[in-house]
Design an enzyme around this catalytic site. Structure first.
Site: not given
Ligand code: ADP
Length: 323
Positions: A104, A127, A162, A170, A211, A215, A254, A256
């Site tokens: 993201g 991840d 067990r 992930g 087999r 555990h 945990v 992280r």
């Molecule tokens: P990660 O980087 O761990 O995958 P996230 O998916 O939560 O974490 O993304 C972190 C931040 O990045 C989001 O809260 C947002 O501010 C920004 N972000 C994510 N996707 C986009 C996008 N398509 N365009 C602009 N900013 C984005």
């Protein structure tokens, strides 16, 4: 380039501090000025920028998490939010930005770079779901934490005949689960990329029981359809199917929290320094990672929204070794 800023964004990962330190000190070594941005893109929009010195990043290389703080920021997904961010960067005279984070965060980096501001990403997520680096910052530490938990569960599992299901993080990527399964000697691995039904797992467990296994350990990725909650509900209904008495452990956050391993500190140091070197040679709109053991930059356009494939050979290896 004279002034850069650095932020961490999204899920925190052990080794992010080593990357912040490497970015800062590599830039200072070039005679540049460095600003830290607190709380990811949210801090950038609010103008939470502060000058960094070499001493500001002292004593952090061994700490997990991120001293800059991280946040999820919906406002940055909008053009208006990113324009506000650009105004803040201009006000502080910043010429380039380093974004340490996962999928993201790199999508955000790409969006800002596409608006004409130079951004370089550093591949960082436990991840390991990010294209552009074979292994990302934080994966090794998270894997070792999962492994320690598995080793401990094995001891108690063998005392009680067990089976334990261990759910690891992930997101939609099964890398952590698969690697923890291979390294931990698991009896089965459940990952999103290769689905397996609760009925199949029950069959495998009862065969293992017949087999003569004392555990059984199953490593389950949180993003798999048959995740720990689904499997726990199934085996609650079908108590005798597995042969073993079955317990579920979800490791969750945990994973992280650990101090970064040597591998993660070195990886983060290399990638942080590489991000500065990338900006210095005028390259941007890329993520820095390690591909086939070498430093590499990959265009963010080839990274964002892409699925990193799982290694079929490793999955096959896990299957062969679980007998
Ligand atoms: P990660 O980087 O761990 O995958 P996230 O998916 O939560 O974490 O993304 C972190 C931040 O990045 C989001 O809260 C947002 O501010 C920004 N972000 C994510 N996707 C986009 C996008 N398509 N365009 C602009 N900013 C984005």
């Amino acid at each position: 380039m004279k002034t850069i800023a650095v932020l961490t964004s999204g899920g925190d990962a052990p080794g992010m501090n080593a990357a912040i330190r490497a970015v800062t000190r590599s830039a200072l070594a070039l005679g540049w000025q460095v600003y830290r941005i607190r709380h990811g893109y949210a801090g950038l929009i609010e103008g939470a920028l502060e000058a960094f010195t070499a001493r500001s990043v002292g004593g952090i290389i061994q700490q997990g998490g991120t001293v800059l703080g991280s946040a999820r920021c919906p406002a940055f997904m909008t053009e208006a939010g990113r324009r506000q961010a650009l105004r803040q960067l201009a006000q502080h005279g910043v010429d380039g930005l380093v974004v340490i984070g996962g999928n993201g965060s790199q999508a955000g980096a790409q969006a800002l770079d596409a608006m004409g501001f130079p951004v370089v990403g550093v591949a960082s997520t436990i991840d390991n779901d990010l294209v552009g680096s074979d292994v990302t910052i934080g994966v090794d530490t998270a894997l070792n934490i999962a492994l320690e938990a598995i080793d401990r569960l094995k001891i108690t599992a063998s005392s009680h005949n067990r089976a334990f299901l261990v759910e690891v993080m992930g997101r939609k990527c099964g890398y952590l689960a698969l690697m923890a399964g291979v390294a931990g000697g698991a009896e089965f691995v459940v990952i999103p990329e290769i689905e397996i039904t609760p009925e199949q797992i029950a069959r495998e467990l009862s065969e293992a029981y017949r087999r003569g296994k004392k555990h059984a350990i199953g490593v389950v990725a949180e993003g798999a359809r048959s995740n720990a909650a689904v499997l726990a509900a199934y085996f609650h209904e079908h108590k005798d199917e597995a042969g073993f008495d079955l317990r579920v452990t979800t490791l969750g956050h945990v994973q992280r929290g650990g101090a970064p391993t040597a591998y993660d500190r070195i990886l983060a140091s290399r990638l942080g320094a590489a991000a500065v070197a990338t900006l210095a040679r005028g390259e941007h709109g890329v993520v820095c990672g390690i591909i086939a053991s070498r430093l590499a930059t990959t265009p963010l356009t080839e990274v964002v929204d892409k699925q990193k494939p799982i290694s079929p050979e490793l999955f096959e290896l896990a299957r062969v070794l679980e007998q």
